[in-house]
Design a protein around this motif. Structure first.
Motif, PDB file in Angstrom:
ATOM      1  N   SER A 313       0.810  -1.212   0.000  1.00  0.00           N
ATOM      2  CA  SER A 313       0.000   0.000   0.000  1.00  0.00           C
ATOM      3  C   SER A 313       0.846   1.265   0.000  1.00  0.00           C
ATOM      4  N   THR A 325      -8.465  -3.811  -8.694  1.00  0.00           N
ATOM      5  CA  THR A 325      -9.510  -4.115  -7.708  1.00  0.00           C
ATOM      6  C   THR A 325      -9.703  -5.623  -7.606  1.00  0.00           C
ATOM      7  N   ARG A 348      -8.255  -3.023  -1.949  1.00  0.00           N
ATOM      8  CA  ARG A 348      -9.331  -2.536  -2.836  1.00  0.00           C
ATOM      9  C   ARG A 348     -10.328  -3.646  -3.177  1.00  0.00           C
ATOM     10  N   VAL A 350     -13.752  -4.822  -3.931  1.00  0.00           N
ATOM     11  CA  VAL A 350     -14.934  -4.106  -4.414  1.00  0.00           C
ATOM     12  C   VAL A 350     -16.185  -4.986  -4.451  1.00  0.00           C
ATOM     13  N   TYR A 371     -13.749   0.012   0.003  1.00  0.00           N
ATOM     14  CA  TYR A 371     -14.018   0.110  -1.429  1.00  0.00           C
ATOM     15  C   TYR A 371     -15.149  -0.803  -1.906  1.00  0.00           C
TER      16      TYR A 371
END
Length: 712
Positions: A313, A325, A348, A350, A371
């Motif tokens: 990150s 993602t 991330r 999703v 996210y």
């Protein structure tokens, strides 16, 4: 014209081109020397136009399709040899159980070859050995069992990218099966009988990006894929894999798609979630598919995986991390326990599907849910929602909580979710919602489905449920619609209260916003509607009252509904209806009165209606006398009401497909009268047209005479 000439030159047979093996109407040009040719049983008497022979400026591209081939070889002459030599794409259908595919000897320039569904069991020799330009070979849907020496080439095709061997009967893949095919980027071995990969058959496929091994009998990978460092998409669905670890698949961190669904996994290893994001392309979507297994828990990750996640990150570690993602599917397992930090390695995330499990409590680290746009928790045993788990879901758009054991919407749970577009809470145990607890939906509009609960009372206070556009309360326990208080919902357009237990509608029953355009009250027990009931929702366009117990409509019932265009009163008990009770419905275009047992319908109010009004009338007892008069008035333009039927009658008495009650003698007389009247109307229209034409000629003639006199 030029393309037509080229096609004409291609067919050289002396017999009619329609009946030859490659008929003219099956030959199509899509460039100067580019042709699509479709033949049957054989390829004969076809040749290239002279200007394409030996052409370098205009590359020759021949897409040849041979249907119902009578043999696996060609009986050719010199002309045929010329066309076959130039074939670049070849699709053939036939039955060749045992074959050497000698037809391929004449096609050295083949790039794409489809030998699909030809019942091939054994392929002798090396029929592909001369195809050095080959890019795509499809041998799927056959009965091949042995591929050890199948793919032998004199010169390995450097452009060979795609090999499809799906839907065969392959059990073993020997080590030498793909020797020299290092250019392959996609290999499909799905739907075979492969159980053992211990020979390490893929070690030479150094450019492979997609490998499909789904629907086989594999129990263990045995490290057979560990050399495939370019692999991004791996499909292992529908095998018999019970255990999985890093040693089984060392390259798992580099996979974009990892499909291990429909196997026999019970224990979920943390390594499954870990990815090296810097290896992926911009905007990649990583899909981890673990549905239809036997997984019982999602454990916390080890400290190493957590550390790796935060290292990845850090800005500068890999620019693609901010665009890649992840979608995770864990549906149809036996998961009952989800640890708090279970999803920490997933940057991330999703999309998360946990439907059809045994989850009673969804309590996870909210930082891992930031996210998430799609969350499916349906078909579990959840009784309560944790505010902490949802507080950071600022991007949540679609939430499915259906088929759980929720009794309330816990306070503040959705306070921070202001992008919700669809919330499904059907099939729970909710009885009352006096406090809505959902602050805001997406500014473009949101949908809330509360069907199949036990709701009898619902109130959305001012300042909550903002932007709610569609509310579904179907199949609940609503007896008094006045307890459904929605006056503050100034964006609500559609409300469904069908399949409830409402018996009566009074002038204070509907506490609904003026913005409502569609209201469904069908499948209740409504026997009476008081005048003025709908006066607060004057913007209504669609009103459904089908499948109730109405026997009459009183004057003033539809007061102020001047915008209503569709009204459904079907499947009630309205035997007589005076159109004057619908005086307020100035915009009505469609009225359904099906299956009411209706005897009479006075339609005089609709003689001067603003729009054509379709009235559906099947399943009633109206007389053919009345129907004939109504049809006659509409067809002659006297009335705007058009009797109609969804399904035209095929038995019994009917007029224009609309069933009616009448004895045979009267029906024949009515039909004759109607035919005579229509004929009279047609004649009158013709006479008016003739009169108009005569007037036109007179004006032209008089003008001609005036011009002639002025010249003289």
């Amino acid at each position: 014209m030029m393309a037509k000439g080229l096609l004409f030159l291609i067919v050289t047979t002396m017999i009619s081109p329609v009946f030859c093996d490659c008929p003219l109407d099956k030959i199509r040009s899509f460039g100067k020397c580019s042709f699509h040719i479709q033949c049957k049983t054989d390829v004969r008497d076809v040749a290239l136009p002279p200007h394409c022979l030996g052409s370098t400026n205009d590359p020759v591209i021949i897409d040849l399709v041979l249907n119902n081939a009578k043999s696996d070889m060609f009986d050719i002459n010199n002309r045929d040899r010329e066309i076959l030599y130039s074939v670049t794409t070849f699709r053939v259908s036939g039955v060749f159980p045992k074959t050497n595919l000698s037809m391929l000897e004449h096609m050295p320039h083949l790039r794409v070859l489809f030998l699909v569904n030809n019942r091939m069991e054994i392929i002798y020799g090396s029929p592909f050995s001369q195809l050095r330009h080959l890019e795509h070979l499809d041998l799927s849907h056959n009965n091949l069992t042995d591929i050890k020496d199948l793919l032998q080439f004199n010169t390995y095709p450097s452009r060979f990218r795609i090999l499809v061997l799906a839907h065969n009967a392959i059990e073993k893949i020997p080590n030498v099966s793909f020797n020299g095919l290092s250019s392959l980027t996609e290999l499909d071995l799905s739907f075979n009988r492969i159980s053992d990969l211990s020979d390490n058959p893929f070690q030479n496929l150094t450019r492979l990006g997609i490998l499909k091994l789904n629907n086989n009998r594999i129990t263990d990978l045995n490290g057979a894929l560990n050399e495939l460092h370019t692999l991004k998409h791996l499909f292992l669905r529908g095998n018999q894999i019970q255990n999985f670890n890093a040693q089984s698949l060392d390259i798992i961190k580099e996979l974009e798609t990892f499909d291990l669904s429909s196997n026999q996994l019970e224990d979920l290893k943390e390594v499954v979630f870990v990815r090296h994001w810097k290896h992926f392309d911009t905007n990649s979507v990583c899909k981890i598919l673990l549905s239809d297994n036997q997984i019982i828990a999602i454990p916390n990750v080890k400290s190493k995986e957590v550390f790796d996640r935060y290292v990845r990150s850090v800005p500068g570690y890999g620019n693609n991390i901010f665009t890649v993602t992840t979608e995770l599917d864990l549906s149809n397992n036996a998961i009952s326990n989800i640890s708090y930090n279970a999803f920490q390695p997933l940057v991330r995330l999703v999309s998360l599907d946990l439907s059809h499990n045994k989850i009673t409590n969804f309590d996870v680290n909210p930082r891992d849910m930031i996210y998430v746009k799609y969350l499916n928790l349906s078909c579990n045993f959840i009784t309560n929602l944790k505010f902490d788990s949802f507080q950071s879901m600022h991007n949540l758009q679609n939430l499915d909580l259906s088929h759980n054991d929720l009794e309330i919407i816990p306070g503040h749970t959705f306070t921070n979710n202001n992008k919700l577009k669809y919330l499904n809470m059907t099939d729970n145990q909710i009885e009352k919602l006096e406090h809505f607890r959902i602050k805001m939906f997406d500014p473009e509009g949101g949908v809330l489905d509360l069907s199949n609960n036990s709701i009898s009372q619902l109130s959305i206070p001012n300042g909550e449920g903002l932007h709610l556009n569609i509310l579904v309360l179907k199949a609940n326990m609503i007896a008094d619609p006045a307890l459904i208080y929605l006056c503050y919902q100034n964006k609500l357009e559609t409300l469904d209260m069908s399949v409830n237990i409402i018996q009566e509608l009074k002038n204070n029953s509907l506490n609904l916003p003026v913005t409502l355009s569609s209201l469904d009250l069908s499948n209740n027990s409504i026997a009476k509607i008081h005048p003025g009931t709908f006066k607060r929702i004057e913007q209504l366009r669609t009103l459904r009252l089908a499948f109730n117990k109405l026997t009459e409509i009183e004057y003033g019932t539809f007061q102020e509904l001047k915008h209503l265009s569709y009204l459904d009163l079907s499947y009630n008990n309205i035997t007589n209806l005076d159109s004057r009770v619908m005086t307020d419905l100035k915009s009505l275009r469609m009225l359904s009165l099906k299956y009411n047992g209706l005897y009479t319908l006075d339609y005089k109010i609709w003689l001067g209606h603003h729009f054509d009004l379709n009235v559906y009338l099947e399943g009633n007892n109206i007389s053919c006398d009345w129907l004939a008069a109504a049809l006659n008035d509409y067809n002659n333009g006297f009335s705007k009401m058009k009797p109609i039927a969804h399904m035209r009658s095929s038995s019994g008495y009917s007029l224009e497909g609309i069933p009616c009650e009448q004895d045979a003698h009267q029906l024949s007389k009515l039909t004759t009268v109607m035919a005579d009247e229509r004929l009279l109307v047609v004649v009158q229209k013709i006479l008016r047209a003739v009169e108009h034409q005569n007037d036109l000629y007179k004006r032209i003639f008089m003008g001609h005479e005036i011009n002639h006199k002025s010249v003289n």
